[in-house]
Design an enzyme around this catalytic site. Structure first.
Site, mmCIF file in Angstrom:
data_model
loop_
_atom_site.group_PDB
_atom_site.id
_atom_site.type_symbol
_atom_site.label_atom_id
_atom_site.label_comp_id
_atom_site.label_asym_id
_atom_site.label_seq_id
_atom_site.Cartn_x
_atom_site.Cartn_y
_atom_site.Cartn_z
ATOM 1 C CG ASN A 125 -1.726 1.287 1.315
ATOM 2 O OD1 ASN A 125 -2.595 1.526 0.480
ATOM 3 N ND2 ASN A 125 -1.417 2.139 2.298
ATOM 4 C CG ASP A 183 -1.445 5.711 0.539
ATOM 5 O OD1 ASP A 183 -0.968 6.238 1.573
ATOM 6 O OD2 ASP A 183 -2.472 5.011 0.544
ATOM 7 C CG ASP A 186 0.253 -3.801 6.109
ATOM 8 O OD1 ASP A 186 -0.242 -4.110 7.206
ATOM 9 O OD2 ASP A 186 0.613 -2.627 5.825
ATOM 10 C CD GLU A 200 -4.109 -5.288 8.484
ATOM 11 O OE1 GLU A 200 -4.284 -4.755 9.593
ATOM 12 O OE2 GLU A 200 -3.370 -4.785 7.617
#
Ligand code: CA
Length: 543
Positions: A148, A216, A246, A282
Protein backbone atom coordinates in the site's frame (compact mmCIF):
# COMPACT_ATOMS: atom_id res chain seq x y z
CA UNK A 1 -26.27 -48.19 29.29
CA UNK A 2 -23.45 -46.94 31.37
CA UNK A 3 -20.11 -46.04 29.92
CA UNK A 4 -17.55 -44.69 32.26
CA UNK A 5 -14.11 -43.70 31.10
CA UNK A 6 -11.88 -45.97 33.05
CA UNK A 7 -11.28 -44.57 36.49
CA UNK A 8 -8.71 -47.30 37.02
CA UNK A 9 -6.73 -45.93 34.12
CA UNK A 10 -6.89 -42.44 35.56
CA UNK A 11 -5.66 -43.61 38.96
CA UNK A 12 -2.81 -45.58 37.46
CA UNK A 13 -1.65 -42.76 35.25
CA UNK A 14 -1.99 -40.21 38.04
CA UNK A 15 0.37 -42.20 40.22
CA UNK A 16 2.74 -42.53 37.32
CA UNK A 17 2.80 -38.79 36.81
CA UNK A 18 3.64 -37.88 40.40
CA UNK A 19 7.30 -38.57 39.87
CA UNK A 20 7.67 -36.26 36.91
CA UNK A 21 5.73 -33.24 38.08
CA UNK A 22 7.86 -30.49 39.46
CA UNK A 23 6.26 -27.62 41.22
CA UNK A 24 6.32 -26.15 44.63
CA UNK A 25 3.17 -27.59 46.13
CA UNK A 26 3.77 -29.50 49.34
CA UNK A 27 1.61 -32.48 48.68
CA UNK A 28 2.79 -34.71 45.85
CA UNK A 29 -0.73 -35.95 45.15
CA UNK A 30 -2.14 -32.45 45.15
CA UNK A 31 0.62 -31.28 42.85
CA UNK A 32 -0.39 -33.96 40.41
CA UNK A 33 -4.01 -32.86 40.28
CA UNK A 34 -3.46 -30.31 37.54
CA UNK A 35 -5.46 -29.64 34.44
CA UNK A 36 -2.48 -30.83 32.43
CA UNK A 37 -2.26 -34.24 34.09
CA UNK A 38 -5.97 -34.63 33.58
CA UNK A 39 -5.69 -33.66 29.91
CA UNK A 40 -2.73 -35.98 29.40
CA UNK A 41 -4.85 -38.87 30.56
CA UNK A 42 -7.81 -37.98 28.38
CA UNK A 43 -5.77 -36.94 25.33
CA UNK A 44 -3.05 -39.55 25.79
CA UNK A 45 -4.10 -41.54 22.74
CA UNK A 46 -4.03 -38.60 20.33
CA UNK A 47 -1.41 -38.73 17.62
CA UNK A 48 -0.15 -36.03 15.35
CA UNK A 49 -1.93 -36.05 12.02
CA UNK A 50 -1.19 -32.60 10.68
CA UNK A 51 -1.70 -32.30 6.97
CA UNK A 52 0.83 -30.71 4.64
CA UNK A 53 -1.53 -28.17 3.14
CA UNK A 54 -2.56 -24.58 3.77
CA UNK A 55 -4.63 -25.45 6.87
CA UNK A 56 -1.97 -24.72 9.46
CA UNK A 57 -1.41 -23.38 12.91
CA UNK A 58 0.57 -20.24 12.26
CA UNK A 59 2.63 -18.34 14.79
CA UNK A 60 2.93 -14.59 14.20
CA UNK A 61 6.40 -13.35 15.10
CA UNK A 62 7.53 -9.78 15.65
CA UNK A 63 11.25 -10.41 15.16
CA UNK A 64 12.22 -7.20 16.99
CA UNK A 65 10.83 -8.46 20.30
CA UNK A 66 11.15 -12.21 19.96
CA UNK A 67 14.69 -13.39 20.61
CA UNK A 68 18.02 -11.54 20.48
CA UNK A 69 21.12 -13.49 19.44
CA UNK A 70 23.87 -10.86 19.65
CA UNK A 71 23.26 -8.94 22.86
CA UNK A 72 21.90 -5.63 21.50
CA UNK A 73 18.44 -6.54 22.89
CA UNK A 74 16.87 -6.21 19.44
CA UNK A 75 15.48 -9.52 18.32
CA UNK A 76 16.95 -10.89 15.12
CA UNK A 77 16.70 -13.71 12.62
CA UNK A 78 19.38 -15.82 14.27
CA UNK A 79 17.51 -15.44 17.55
CA UNK A 80 14.34 -16.65 15.86
CA UNK A 81 16.21 -19.60 14.36
CA UNK A 82 17.36 -20.56 17.86
CA UNK A 83 13.71 -20.71 18.95
CA UNK A 84 12.28 -22.69 16.04
CA UNK A 85 12.33 -25.81 18.17
CA UNK A 86 10.19 -23.97 20.72
CA UNK A 87 7.64 -23.01 18.03
CA UNK A 88 7.73 -26.54 16.61
CA UNK A 89 7.19 -28.12 20.03
CA UNK A 90 4.30 -25.75 20.68
CA UNK A 91 2.71 -27.44 17.67
CA UNK A 92 2.80 -24.59 15.16
CA UNK A 93 3.66 -25.44 11.55
CA UNK A 94 3.51 -21.98 10.04
CA UNK A 95 5.21 -18.67 10.85
CA UNK A 96 4.11 -15.22 9.74
CA UNK A 97 6.92 -12.73 10.06
CA UNK A 98 6.03 -9.08 10.47
CA UNK A 99 8.18 -7.05 8.01
CA UNK A 100 11.88 -7.86 8.05
CA UNK A 101 12.98 -5.54 5.24
CA UNK A 102 15.10 -2.40 5.86
CA UNK A 103 13.07 0.36 7.48
CA UNK A 104 13.69 3.43 9.62
CA UNK A 105 10.99 2.43 12.11
CA UNK A 106 11.06 -0.25 14.82
CA UNK A 107 7.93 -1.94 13.39
CA UNK A 108 9.30 -1.88 9.82
CA UNK A 109 6.01 -1.31 8.02
CA UNK A 110 7.62 1.59 6.10
CA UNK A 111 10.10 -0.11 3.85
CA UNK A 112 13.12 1.45 2.15
CA UNK A 113 14.35 -1.64 0.28
CA UNK A 114 12.03 -4.52 -0.59
CA UNK A 115 14.83 -6.92 -1.45
CA UNK A 116 16.91 -6.96 1.67
CA UNK A 117 16.84 -7.65 5.41
CA UNK A 118 16.99 -4.87 7.97
CA UNK A 119 20.55 -4.79 9.30
CA UNK A 120 19.29 -4.95 12.90
CA UNK A 121 17.66 -8.27 12.05
CA UNK A 122 20.50 -9.82 10.07
CA UNK A 123 21.30 -10.58 6.45
CA UNK A 124 19.76 -12.32 3.47
CA UNK A 125 22.02 -15.28 4.26
CA UNK A 126 20.50 -15.44 7.75
CA UNK A 127 17.07 -15.35 6.14
CA UNK A 128 17.96 -18.21 3.82
CA UNK A 129 19.10 -20.18 6.85
CA UNK A 130 15.78 -19.40 8.51
CA UNK A 131 13.86 -20.69 5.51
CA UNK A 132 15.86 -23.92 5.50
CA UNK A 133 15.55 -24.41 9.25
CA UNK A 134 11.79 -23.86 9.03
CA UNK A 135 11.41 -26.31 6.18
CA UNK A 136 13.52 -28.90 8.01
CA UNK A 137 10.84 -28.79 10.72
CA UNK A 138 7.87 -28.80 8.35
CA UNK A 139 7.14 -25.14 9.11
CA UNK A 140 5.92 -22.87 6.29
CA UNK A 141 7.20 -19.31 6.36
CA UNK A 142 5.05 -16.34 5.32
CA UNK A 143 6.31 -12.79 4.99
CA UNK A 144 4.44 -9.55 5.49
CA UNK A 145 3.88 -7.87 2.13
CA UNK A 146 3.41 -4.10 2.30
CA UNK A 147 2.07 -3.00 -1.07
CA UNK A 148 0.00 0.00 0.00
CA UNK A 149 2.86 2.35 0.79
CA UNK A 150 6.63 2.64 1.01
CA UNK A 151 8.79 4.59 3.40
CA UNK A 152 9.25 8.27 2.55
CA UNK A 153 12.96 7.31 2.63
CA UNK A 154 12.52 4.77 -0.16
CA UNK A 155 14.69 5.68 -3.21
CA UNK A 156 11.57 5.64 -5.43
CA UNK A 157 9.98 8.38 -3.37
CA UNK A 158 13.19 10.32 -2.83
CA UNK A 159 13.87 10.44 -6.58
CA UNK A 160 10.29 11.49 -7.32
CA UNK A 161 10.48 14.28 -4.75
CA UNK A 162 13.85 15.42 -6.03
CA UNK A 163 12.48 15.60 -9.55
CA UNK A 164 9.32 17.50 -8.55
CA UNK A 165 11.30 20.00 -6.52
CA UNK A 166 13.53 20.64 -9.55
CA UNK A 167 10.57 21.74 -11.68
CA UNK A 168 10.11 25.41 -12.44
CA UNK A 169 6.79 27.08 -11.67
CA UNK A 170 4.30 26.05 -14.40
CA UNK A 171 6.60 23.37 -15.87
CA UNK A 172 4.78 20.10 -16.72
CA UNK A 173 5.79 16.74 -15.29
CA UNK A 174 7.82 14.71 -17.77
CA UNK A 175 7.28 11.10 -16.80
CA UNK A 176 10.14 10.05 -19.05
CA UNK A 177 12.50 12.24 -17.07
CA UNK A 178 11.60 10.55 -13.79
CA UNK A 179 9.61 7.35 -13.93
CA UNK A 180 9.16 7.30 -10.16
CA UNK A 181 6.73 10.23 -10.26
CA UNK A 182 4.09 7.79 -11.49
CA UNK A 183 4.88 5.43 -8.55
CA UNK A 184 2.99 7.68 -6.14
CA UNK A 185 -0.15 9.80 -6.15
CA UNK A 186 0.88 13.42 -6.63
CA UNK A 187 -1.63 16.25 -6.97
CA UNK A 188 -1.36 20.01 -7.11
CA UNK A 189 -4.07 21.07 -4.65
CA UNK A 190 -4.14 20.35 -0.89
CA UNK A 191 -6.49 17.52 0.08
CA UNK A 192 -7.35 15.40 3.11
CA UNK A 193 -4.99 12.42 3.35
CA UNK A 194 -2.26 14.25 1.41
CA UNK A 195 0.88 16.10 2.54
CA UNK A 196 2.95 18.78 0.79
CA UNK A 197 5.91 17.47 -1.18
CA UNK A 198 9.03 18.84 0.54
CA UNK A 199 10.93 21.49 -1.43
CA UNK A 200 8.08 22.31 -3.82
CA UNK A 201 6.61 25.38 -2.06
CA UNK A 202 3.23 23.64 -1.78
CA UNK A 203 2.99 23.18 -5.54
CA UNK A 204 2.66 19.40 -5.10
CA UNK A 205 1.04 17.11 -2.56
CA UNK A 206 1.36 13.34 -2.12
CA UNK A 207 -1.12 10.80 -0.82
CA UNK A 208 -0.24 9.42 2.62
CA UNK A 209 -3.30 8.02 4.38
CA UNK A 210 -1.49 6.62 7.42
CA UNK A 211 1.33 9.06 8.21
CA UNK A 212 3.54 11.36 6.14
CA UNK A 213 6.43 8.86 6.46
CA UNK A 214 4.34 6.34 4.51
CA UNK A 215 3.49 7.67 1.02
CA UNK A 216 0.77 5.58 -0.70
CA UNK A 217 1.95 4.02 -3.94
CA UNK A 218 0.05 4.33 -7.20
CA UNK A 219 -1.29 0.84 -7.82
CA UNK A 220 -2.84 1.97 -11.13
CA UNK A 221 0.68 2.03 -12.52
CA UNK A 222 1.69 -1.12 -14.37
CA UNK A 223 5.31 -0.28 -13.53
CA UNK A 224 4.48 -0.35 -9.81
CA UNK A 225 2.64 -3.65 -10.10
CA UNK A 226 5.61 -5.07 -12.00
CA UNK A 227 7.88 -3.99 -9.14
CA UNK A 228 5.71 -5.80 -6.58
CA UNK A 229 5.46 -8.93 -8.68
CA UNK A 230 9.21 -8.90 -8.99
CA UNK A 231 9.53 -8.48 -5.23
CA UNK A 232 7.15 -11.39 -4.60
CA UNK A 233 9.27 -13.50 -6.95
CA UNK A 234 12.45 -12.44 -5.16
CA UNK A 235 11.19 -13.82 -1.84
CA UNK A 236 9.68 -16.87 -3.47
CA UNK A 237 13.10 -17.64 -4.93
CA UNK A 238 14.48 -17.39 -1.38
CA UNK A 239 11.97 -20.05 -0.38
CA UNK A 240 9.07 -18.29 1.34
CA UNK A 241 5.73 -20.09 1.33
CA UNK A 242 3.35 -17.17 1.32
CA UNK A 243 2.46 -13.54 1.86
CA UNK A 244 0.37 -11.69 4.40
CA UNK A 245 -0.98 -8.68 2.53
CA UNK A 246 -0.89 -5.60 4.73
CA UNK A 247 -3.70 -3.02 4.75
CA UNK A 248 -5.52 -4.12 1.60
CA UNK A 249 -8.54 -1.92 2.32
CA UNK A 250 -6.24 1.07 1.94
CA UNK A 251 -5.05 0.19 -1.57
CA UNK A 252 -7.84 2.43 -2.80
CA UNK A 253 -9.48 4.46 -0.10
CA UNK A 254 -13.23 3.86 -0.12
CA UNK A 255 -13.12 1.76 -3.29
CA UNK A 256 -13.26 -1.91 -2.32
CA UNK A 257 -13.64 -3.16 -5.88
CA UNK A 258 -10.52 -1.33 -7.06
CA UNK A 259 -8.56 -2.82 -4.15
CA UNK A 260 -9.87 -6.29 -4.99
CA UNK A 261 -8.84 -5.82 -8.62
CA UNK A 262 -5.27 -5.09 -7.60
CA UNK A 263 -5.23 -8.19 -5.42
CA UNK A 264 -6.61 -10.26 -8.29
CA UNK A 265 -3.67 -9.27 -10.45
CA UNK A 266 -1.22 -10.02 -7.65
CA UNK A 267 -2.83 -13.36 -6.72
CA UNK A 268 -2.91 -14.48 -10.34
CA UNK A 269 0.78 -13.75 -10.66
CA UNK A 270 1.73 -15.41 -7.35
CA UNK A 271 -0.35 -18.54 -7.92
CA UNK A 272 1.08 -18.66 -11.43
CA UNK A 273 4.54 -18.83 -9.85
CA UNK A 274 3.39 -21.63 -7.59
CA UNK A 275 -0.19 -22.57 -6.67
CA UNK A 276 1.09 -23.73 -3.27
CA UNK A 277 1.99 -20.17 -2.31
CA UNK A 278 -0.41 -18.93 0.36
CA UNK A 279 -1.91 -15.43 0.41
CA UNK A 280 -3.86 -13.99 3.34
CA UNK A 281 -5.19 -10.45 3.38
CA UNK A 282 -5.56 -8.03 6.23
CA UNK A 283 -8.91 -6.37 5.50
CA UNK A 284 -9.66 -4.84 8.88
CA UNK A 285 -13.36 -4.29 8.40
CA UNK A 286 -16.73 -6.03 8.80
CA UNK A 287 -17.35 -9.54 7.46
CA UNK A 288 -19.60 -8.50 4.57
CA UNK A 289 -16.68 -6.47 3.25
CA UNK A 290 -13.72 -8.69 4.15
CA UNK A 291 -15.46 -11.67 2.57
CA UNK A 292 -15.45 -9.86 -0.76
CA UNK A 293 -11.64 -9.83 -0.88
CA UNK A 294 -11.72 -13.57 -1.56
CA UNK A 295 -13.16 -12.82 -4.97
CA UNK A 296 -9.59 -11.81 -5.89
CA UNK A 297 -8.36 -15.40 -5.68
CA UNK A 298 -6.32 -14.98 -2.50
CA UNK A 299 -6.49 -18.03 -0.23
CA UNK A 300 -7.64 -16.34 2.97
CA UNK A 301 -8.75 -13.18 4.65
CA UNK A 302 -8.52 -12.74 8.40
CA UNK A 303 -11.79 -13.35 10.25
CA UNK A 304 -11.82 -10.14 12.25
CA UNK A 305 -15.27 -10.66 13.74
CA UNK A 306 -14.03 -13.43 16.05
CA UNK A 307 -11.02 -11.40 17.23
CA UNK A 308 -10.29 -8.85 19.92
CA UNK A 309 -12.08 -7.89 23.12
CA UNK A 310 -15.36 -7.17 21.29
CA UNK A 311 -15.32 -10.21 19.00
CA UNK A 312 -17.54 -13.28 19.19
CA UNK A 313 -15.09 -15.28 21.32
CA UNK A 314 -14.57 -12.67 24.03
CA UNK A 315 -18.23 -11.70 23.95
CA UNK A 316 -19.31 -15.30 24.55
CA UNK A 317 -16.91 -15.63 27.48
CA UNK A 318 -17.85 -12.29 29.00
CA UNK A 319 -21.58 -12.95 28.80
CA UNK A 320 -21.50 -16.72 29.40
CA UNK A 321 -23.65 -17.13 26.30
CA UNK A 322 -22.04 -19.79 24.13
CA UNK A 323 -24.26 -19.29 21.09
CA UNK A 324 -22.64 -15.87 20.57
CA UNK A 325 -19.64 -17.83 19.34
CA UNK A 326 -21.17 -21.01 17.92
CA UNK A 327 -23.91 -19.53 15.79
CA UNK A 328 -21.38 -17.52 13.76
CA UNK A 329 -19.06 -20.39 12.85
CA UNK A 330 -20.97 -21.79 9.89
CA UNK A 331 -22.24 -18.50 8.41
CA UNK A 332 -18.76 -17.06 8.69
CA UNK A 333 -17.21 -19.80 6.54
CA UNK A 334 -20.16 -19.75 4.15
CA UNK A 335 -19.69 -15.99 3.81
CA UNK A 336 -16.08 -16.48 2.74
CA UNK A 337 -16.84 -19.33 0.38
CA UNK A 338 -19.62 -17.42 -1.32
CA UNK A 339 -16.82 -15.47 -2.99
CA UNK A 340 -14.33 -18.29 -3.38
CA UNK A 341 -15.27 -21.94 -2.95
CA UNK A 342 -11.70 -22.85 -2.11
CA UNK A 343 -11.32 -20.14 0.52
CA UNK A 344 -9.45 -21.19 3.64
CA UNK A 345 -10.78 -19.46 6.75
CA UNK A 346 -8.11 -17.55 8.68
CA UNK A 347 -9.27 -17.35 12.28
CA UNK A 348 -7.20 -15.32 14.71
CA UNK A 349 -7.81 -13.84 18.13
CA UNK A 350 -5.17 -11.10 18.36
CA UNK A 351 -2.34 -9.63 16.35
CA UNK A 352 0.29 -6.90 16.70
CA UNK A 353 -2.35 -4.16 16.31
CA UNK A 354 -4.76 -5.44 18.95
CA UNK A 355 -4.74 -5.54 22.73
CA UNK A 356 -3.49 -8.88 24.03
CA UNK A 357 -6.06 -11.35 25.36
CA UNK A 358 -4.35 -11.51 28.76
CA UNK A 359 -6.19 -8.30 29.59
CA UNK A 360 -9.65 -9.11 28.19
CA UNK A 361 -11.05 -10.70 31.33
CA UNK A 362 -11.34 -9.66 34.94
CA UNK A 363 -12.63 -11.22 38.13
CA UNK A 364 -12.44 -14.66 39.68
CA UNK A 365 -12.35 -16.62 36.42
CA UNK A 366 -10.15 -14.26 34.39
CA UNK A 367 -7.42 -16.83 33.77
CA UNK A 368 -9.84 -19.61 32.90
CA UNK A 369 -11.60 -17.33 30.42
CA UNK A 370 -8.25 -16.35 28.91
CA UNK A 371 -7.42 -20.03 28.41
CA UNK A 372 -10.85 -20.92 27.09
CA UNK A 373 -10.67 -18.17 24.48
CA UNK A 374 -7.70 -19.92 22.96
CA UNK A 375 -9.51 -23.26 22.96
CA UNK A 376 -12.26 -21.54 20.98
CA UNK A 377 -9.93 -19.79 18.55
CA UNK A 378 -7.48 -22.63 17.96
CA UNK A 379 -10.14 -25.24 17.24
CA UNK A 380 -11.68 -23.12 14.50
CA UNK A 381 -11.48 -24.41 10.95
CA UNK A 382 -8.81 -23.02 8.66
CA UNK A 383 -5.31 -21.65 8.98
CA UNK A 384 -5.36 -20.56 12.61
CA UNK A 385 -3.12 -17.72 13.74
CA UNK A 386 -1.50 -17.31 17.16
CA UNK A 387 0.35 -14.08 18.02
CA UNK A 388 3.64 -14.67 19.86
CA UNK A 389 3.42 -14.49 23.64
CA UNK A 390 -0.32 -15.10 23.73
CA UNK A 391 0.44 -18.66 24.79
CA UNK A 392 1.90 -17.14 27.97
CA UNK A 393 -1.08 -14.87 28.56
CA UNK A 394 1.23 -11.87 28.10
CA UNK A 395 -0.53 -8.58 28.49
CA UNK A 396 -0.35 -5.31 26.58
CA UNK A 397 -2.84 -2.71 25.39
CA UNK A 398 -3.11 0.93 24.43
CA UNK A 399 -0.07 2.17 22.52
CA UNK A 400 1.27 -0.24 19.91
CA UNK A 401 4.58 -0.64 21.75
CA UNK A 402 2.70 -2.26 24.64
CA UNK A 403 1.23 -4.90 22.33
CA UNK A 404 4.66 -5.79 20.94
CA UNK A 405 6.79 -6.36 24.03
CA UNK A 406 9.66 -8.81 24.51
CA UNK A 407 8.71 -12.45 24.62
CA UNK A 408 9.07 -13.60 28.23
CA UNK A 409 11.53 -16.45 27.93
CA UNK A 410 12.32 -16.01 31.64
CA UNK A 411 11.91 -13.48 34.44
CA UNK A 412 15.36 -11.98 34.13
CA UNK A 413 15.13 -9.20 31.56
CA UNK A 414 18.93 -9.23 31.35
CA UNK A 415 19.11 -12.88 30.43
CA UNK A 416 20.54 -13.91 27.09
CA UNK A 417 17.93 -13.87 24.33
CA UNK A 418 15.60 -11.34 25.94
CA UNK A 419 14.69 -8.86 23.18
CA UNK A 420 13.78 -5.92 25.39
CA UNK A 421 14.83 -2.97 23.19
CA UNK A 422 11.28 -1.73 22.62
CA UNK A 423 10.08 0.15 25.68
CA UNK A 424 6.45 0.03 26.80
CA UNK A 425 4.62 3.30 27.44
CA UNK A 426 3.08 2.02 30.65
CA UNK A 427 3.70 -0.65 33.25
CA UNK A 428 2.54 -4.06 32.13
CA UNK A 429 1.76 -6.65 34.76
CA UNK A 430 2.41 -10.03 33.17
CA UNK A 431 0.84 -11.81 36.09
CA UNK A 432 0.83 -15.25 34.49
CA UNK A 433 4.60 -15.30 34.33
CA UNK A 434 7.35 -16.24 31.91
CA UNK A 435 7.77 -19.36 29.86
CA UNK A 436 10.30 -20.64 32.39
CA UNK A 437 7.77 -20.21 35.20
CA UNK A 438 4.95 -21.75 33.24
CA UNK A 439 6.62 -24.74 31.61
CA UNK A 440 6.51 -26.96 34.69
CA UNK A 441 3.17 -25.69 35.96
CA UNK A 442 0.42 -28.09 34.95
CA UNK A 443 -2.19 -25.36 35.33
CA UNK A 444 -0.40 -22.73 33.23
CA UNK A 445 -1.95 -21.12 30.19
CA UNK A 446 1.16 -22.20 28.26
CA UNK A 447 0.50 -25.88 28.90
CA UNK A 448 -3.18 -25.38 28.16
CA UNK A 449 -2.57 -23.71 24.79
CA UNK A 450 0.01 -26.34 23.88
CA UNK A 451 -2.48 -29.09 24.66
CA UNK A 452 -5.17 -27.35 22.58
CA UNK A 453 -2.82 -27.23 19.60
CA UNK A 454 -2.02 -30.91 20.14
CA UNK A 455 -5.75 -31.62 19.94
CA UNK A 456 -6.07 -29.46 16.82
CA UNK A 457 -3.19 -31.28 15.15
CA UNK A 458 -4.60 -34.70 16.00
CA UNK A 459 -7.41 -34.65 13.47
CA UNK A 460 -8.21 -32.86 10.22
CA UNK A 461 -11.86 -32.95 11.34
CA UNK A 462 -10.91 -30.16 13.78
CA UNK A 463 -8.69 -28.12 11.45
CA UNK A 464 -10.60 -28.70 8.20
CA UNK A 465 -14.14 -29.70 9.16
CA UNK A 466 -17.36 -27.90 8.42
CA UNK A 467 -18.67 -26.58 11.72
CA UNK A 468 -22.38 -26.41 12.52
CA UNK A 469 -23.98 -25.19 15.76
CA UNK A 470 -26.25 -27.92 17.18
CA UNK A 471 -28.56 -25.60 19.05
CA UNK A 472 -31.04 -28.25 20.25
CA UNK A 473 -28.28 -30.08 22.13
CA UNK A 474 -26.71 -26.96 23.63
CA UNK A 475 -27.35 -25.17 26.90
CA UNK A 476 -27.06 -21.44 27.42
CA UNK A 477 -23.40 -21.59 28.41
CA UNK A 478 -22.35 -24.79 26.65
CA UNK A 479 -22.61 -24.98 22.89
CA UNK A 480 -22.37 -28.13 20.84
CA UNK A 481 -20.59 -27.73 17.52
CA UNK A 482 -20.66 -30.57 15.03
CA UNK A 483 -17.65 -30.84 12.75
CA UNK A 484 -17.48 -33.00 9.70
CA UNK A 485 -14.65 -33.75 7.30
CA UNK A 486 -14.36 -36.55 4.77
CA UNK A 487 -17.33 -38.44 6.24
CA UNK A 488 -15.94 -38.32 9.76
CA UNK A 489 -17.80 -36.41 12.48
CA UNK A 490 -16.90 -35.00 15.88
CA UNK A 491 -18.76 -32.86 18.34
CA UNK A 492 -17.02 -30.06 20.18
CA UNK A 493 -18.66 -29.02 23.44
CA UNK A 494 -17.51 -25.58 24.60
CA UNK A 495 -18.53 -24.49 28.09
CA UNK A 496 -18.05 -20.72 28.45
CA UNK A 497 -19.49 -20.55 31.96
CA UNK A 498 -18.18 -21.44 35.42
CA UNK A 499 -20.75 -24.16 36.20
CA UNK A 500 -20.45 -27.60 34.67
CA UNK A 501 -23.12 -28.37 32.09
CA UNK A 502 -24.84 -31.66 31.30
CA UNK A 503 -25.28 -32.34 27.61
CA UNK A 504 -27.83 -34.91 26.46
CA UNK A 505 -25.99 -37.06 23.95
CA UNK A 506 -29.15 -38.59 22.55
CA UNK A 507 -29.69 -35.23 20.86
CA UNK A 508 -26.34 -35.64 19.14
CA UNK A 509 -25.79 -39.30 18.46
CA UNK A 510 -26.59 -42.63 20.08
CA UNK A 511 -23.30 -43.88 21.37
CA UNK A 512 -20.45 -41.55 22.01
CA UNK A 513 -16.94 -41.74 23.35
CA UNK A 514 -14.70 -39.01 24.62
CA UNK A 515 -12.14 -38.03 21.98
CA UNK A 516 -10.24 -35.33 23.86
CA UNK A 517 -10.54 -32.37 26.16
CA UNK A 518 -9.05 -28.99 27.02
CA UNK A 519 -9.68 -28.37 30.70
CA UNK A 520 -8.96 -25.38 32.89
CA UNK A 521 -9.16 -27.47 36.07
CA UNK A 522 -8.36 -31.02 37.04
CA UNK A 523 -11.47 -32.97 36.03
CA UNK A 524 -12.49 -36.56 35.61
CA UNK A 525 -14.74 -36.96 32.59
CA UNK A 526 -17.31 -39.65 32.09
CA UNK A 527 -20.19 -40.44 29.80
CA UNK A 528 -23.13 -41.82 31.76
CA UNK A 529 -26.57 -42.78 30.53
CA UNK A 530 -26.15 -40.84 27.32
CA UNK A 531 -25.21 -37.70 29.15
CA UNK A 532 -21.88 -35.97 29.57
CA UNK A 533 -20.94 -33.37 32.09
CA UNK A 534 -18.76 -30.64 30.62
CA UNK A 535 -16.72 -28.86 33.33
CA UNK A 536 -16.77 -25.06 33.55
CA UNK A 537 -14.54 -23.20 31.08
CA UNK A 538 -13.64 -26.35 29.21
CA UNK A 539 -13.81 -27.95 25.82
CA UNK A 540 -14.75 -31.61 25.57
CA UNK A 541 -14.72 -33.39 22.22
CA UNK A 542 -16.74 -36.52 21.60
CA UNK A 543 -16.95 -38.80 18.61
CA1 CA B 1 20.04 -8.50 18.13
Amino acid sequence: MKKIISLTLITTLSLGLVACTSNNQKDANASDATALSSMRIINGHLEDSTTDDKYRTTYEVFVYSFCDSDGDRVGDINGLISKLDYIDELGCNGIWLMPVMPSPSYHKYDITDYKNIDSAYGTLDDFSNLVNECHDRGIDLYIDFVMNHTSSQHPWFKEAVEYLSSLEEGQDIDYEACKYVQYYNFITEPKNGYAPVPGTDNRFYYECRFVSEMPDVNLDSAAVMDEYKDIAKFWYDLGVDGYRMDAVTSYYTEDTQASINVLSEFAEYVHGLDPNLYIVTEAWTAADTYDRYLESGVDSTFEFEFSQAEGYIAKALNTGKASTYAKHLDPSVKGLRAYNEAAIPAPFYTNHDTARTGGYYTGEFATQKAKMGWAMSLTMTGNSFLYYGEELGMRGSGDDENKRQAFLWCDDTNAKGMATALKATKNIDNRLGSLKQQQDDGDSIYNFVKEVIRIRNSSPVISHGEAVFVEEASTDSCCVVEKEYQDKKMWLLYNVGAESQTIDLSKIKGEATIYGAALTNYSVLSIEDDAISVPGYSLVIIE
